[in-house]
Design a protein around this motif. Sequence first.
Motif: not given
Length: 403
Positions: A326-334, A386-395
């Motif tokens: 999702e382009a909008a989500s991945c471009a978000s500074p958050h 897809r939403t660019c919300t992966l974190g360290p725990s995912a790995f």
Amino acid sequence: PTLLPGVAYWDNAVAALGGSVRLLGPAAAALGAWVAIREHRLDYLRGLTTRSPAVGPLLDLLLLTAVTLFAYGIVGMFVLAQTALGEDAGRLHPLGLLAGAASLTLHGVIGFLLGRLVEGGAPAGAGGWRGSVPVALGTLLAGGGTWLWTALRGGDAWWSLLPPAAIDSVGLYAGVRPGLFADQMLWSLGLATAMVVSYVWSLDRRAALAVPIMAGLAVTAVTTGRIHSYGGAAAAPAPVGNVCRHWPLTVCVHPALRAALPELEAAVTPLAARLGGTPAAFTHVEQRPADQPAGVRGGVAGIHLPDLSPGYQVRAARELRATLTEAASCASPHHARGAAYTALVNAWLLDEEPPRIPDAVAARRFARWSEGTRHLWLRDHYAGYRTCTLGPSAFGWHPGGPL
């Protein structure tokens, strides 16, 4: 610029020939003016008949037309041969070739008659009138005027389709509007006829010549109205059946791009294998027109392939990969940190060099995983990817559960 790199498409070949008139036309007009002012005529042919003073100039004009059409034929030979020797698609438009020839003829007529007008303005007894100054003036007026007529008619306005038309590249899933080339040819011929017959009338004043003059102007007026009705759009969508390659994926492209099937399939197969089991899984790749979006829907991956310039297969695969997030989500500074993890996964999807990310531990762990482990991991974490919300725990994960 009208010819698409690596694509042999007849509509664009004819459009390219029409575009060549935009360069050849002013040159033909300048040549016609130069000949008319210098008055180097076919005197040995004019002596064959003395019925009309127009015979000599008309023979000169005929010779000039033959010269300009010969130049047009040379350009046409190369363009048509290049198209015929490629993986050609569509169909040749003979009227398109004739429309270009008619437009070039009109340019020659305009230049010649303008030169005759300048030459006829010589003051009595001015022996030096046919020197360099009037020749340069007439040539500049003819060539410069017709060039301005060409240069000032860009954009999408309806008058951009008046000869010589400014037709851009025709899309692979579009075609030139039926009747456009016929209207352009009749417009040029009608105006050229009216101008030539008007010149003949000025020499012998025959009343019967009014009929072809009015007929030529009427044809020009009617075809101007028809060209206006196109609204500046030379092409319209046209249904085209794709050609396909069915193993290991089904890949379908426009017939003019069939040569791209092997390399395109090789570029998207790794992506399809790694997306298996995710919501973006696909087994069918299909080229789409430019006005339809790319992306995966229902197991079918839509791509855009405008031409076959070097690297086309990589660009198509990257475009398809770009639709996964999702382009909008991945471009978000958050989501800046999550976007870095998504970039790491993106590099793996297309076997690219992995980027440097702040979380070196996650990067090393992902690099050590086998291909099968990464595949299973992506199935479990596709929503975060897809939403660019992966974190360290995912790995901190392995197929048997979290580490």
